[in-house]
Write an enzyme that holds these catalytic residues in place. Structure first.
Site: not given
Ligand SMILES: NC(=O)c1ccc[n+]([C@@H]2O[C@H](COP(=O)([O-])OP(=O)(O)OC[C@H]3O[C@@H](n4cnc5c(N)ncnc54)[C@H](O)[C@@H]3O)[C@@H](O)[C@H]2O)c1
Ligand SMILES: O=C(O)C1=N[C@H](C(=O)O)CCC1
Length: 252
Positions: A11-12, A14, A37, A79, A81, A109, A136-137, A140
């Site tokens: 997901g590099a 994203g 990605d 990370g 969800t 995290f 959130h933004h 999401k």
């Molecule tokens: N755990 C945490 O602290 C935390 C923090 C922020 C976001 N998140 C979660 O992380 C996830 C990503 O959030 P984001 O805001 O970066 O989303 P994003 O949409 O910006 O990025 C997701 C990326 O994954 C890529 N992707 C899709 N399918 C794929 C595949 N099969 N293989 C590889 N890459 C693939 C997409 O092209 C995109 O670049 C969400 O589930 C979000 O809720 C978790």
């Molecule tokens: O931006 C997001 O998407 C985030 N997802 C995580 C969640 O669903 O809890 C963590 C916070 C940011």
């Protein structure tokens, strides 16, 4: 000096993946060896000799990624969800057949968010009412947030352990959703607003008082210390770890 931990990021391109790529490139003791990605072949992770893969992709693919990484003997820090008890159970089960492989799945995290959840679990048994608001933004893809689910589940466990009954609520909804979602008896409300990143409030109420626990991630760099901690520790934690609490010695 020991060899750096070889890290792949899934997901590099994203929001989170790109931030993780930069963090890994700038951190000591870790080395970025693959950045994938959508459309890239996951075999590039093993071809690059990665020890750990960090997954910030989408809920629909993350579990499959984890199973493939476990099969390849690559530790995973996740990370993304969308996890529930059933999908986590499948990973836990798979890991029993892959001794030595570690997987950390953490809904948040950010150290402040993990502490907020711990504080909420501590406070929960002393309050009659509790509700969770996540903000959130608007880009999401899922609701409620993984963090809000995890928060509500922890609160529900703490309330049950303390012998508390249901939260008081005499309201009949005249419109579906008006009272938010029910996560194990805890109401969770989701706000999506341009300008926000990731925020959460836990509201706890008693007669005559309210305690508010609030956390704000203003920038995705807030998640990076936790991501790097998990990358550095996952190999020492065979099996499945859910949440960052244990890595911060905060208890479940
Ligand atoms: N755990 C945490 O602290 C935390 C923090 C922020 C976001 N998140 C979660 O992380 C996830 C990503 O959030 P984001 O805001 O970066 O989303 P994003 O949409 O910006 O990025 C997701 C990326 O994954 C890529 N992707 C899709 N399918 C794929 C595949 N099969 N293989 C590889 N890459 C693939 C997409 O092209 C995109 O670049 C969400 O589930 C979000 O809720 C978790
Ligand atoms: O931006 C997001 O998407 C985030 N997802 C995580 C969640 O669903 O809890 C963590 C916070 C940011």
């Amino acid at each position: 000096m020991s060899e750096p931990i070889r890290v792949a990021v899934l997901g590099a391109s994203g929001r989170m993946g790109a931030t993780t790529v930069r963090a890994v490139q700038e951190a000591e003791g870790v080395e970025l060896v693959a950045a994938l990605d959508a459309g890239d072949d996951l075999r590039a992770v093993t071809d690059a000799g990665a020890h750990v893969a960090v997954d910030f992709t989408v809920p629909s693919v993350t579990e499959e990624h984890v199973h493939r990484l476990v099969d390849a003997g690559v530790h995973a820090v996740v990370g993304t969800t969308g996890w529930d008890d059933v999908s986590l159970g499948r990973v836990r089960d798979h890991l029993t057949r892959a001794p030595g492989v570690g997987v950390v799945v953490a809904p948040n995290f950010a150290l402040g968010a993990v502490l907020s959840m711990a504080f909420a679990r501590q406070a929960a048994r002393w309050f009659e009412s509790v509700e969770v608001v996540e903000l959130h933004h608007p880009d999401k893809v899922d609701a409620p947030s993984g963090t809000a689910r995890h928060t509500a589940q922890g609160i529900a466990r703490a309330r049950a352990a303390a012998g508390l009954g249901p939260v008081p609520d005499a309201t009949t909804q005249s419109l579906d959703g008006a009272r938010g979602a029910d996560v194990d008896g805890v109401r969770v409300h989701a706000v999506r607003l341009r300008g926000l990143v990731a925020h959460e409030e836990i509201l706890l109420g008693n007669p005559g008082e309210m305690l508010t626990i609030r956390h704000d991630s203003f920038d995705r760099v807030s998640f990076m210390p936790g991501v790097l901690l998990a990358v550095r520790r996952v190999a020492d934690r065979p099996g499945l770890t859910v949440g960052l609490e244990d890595l911060l010695d905060l208890g479940a």
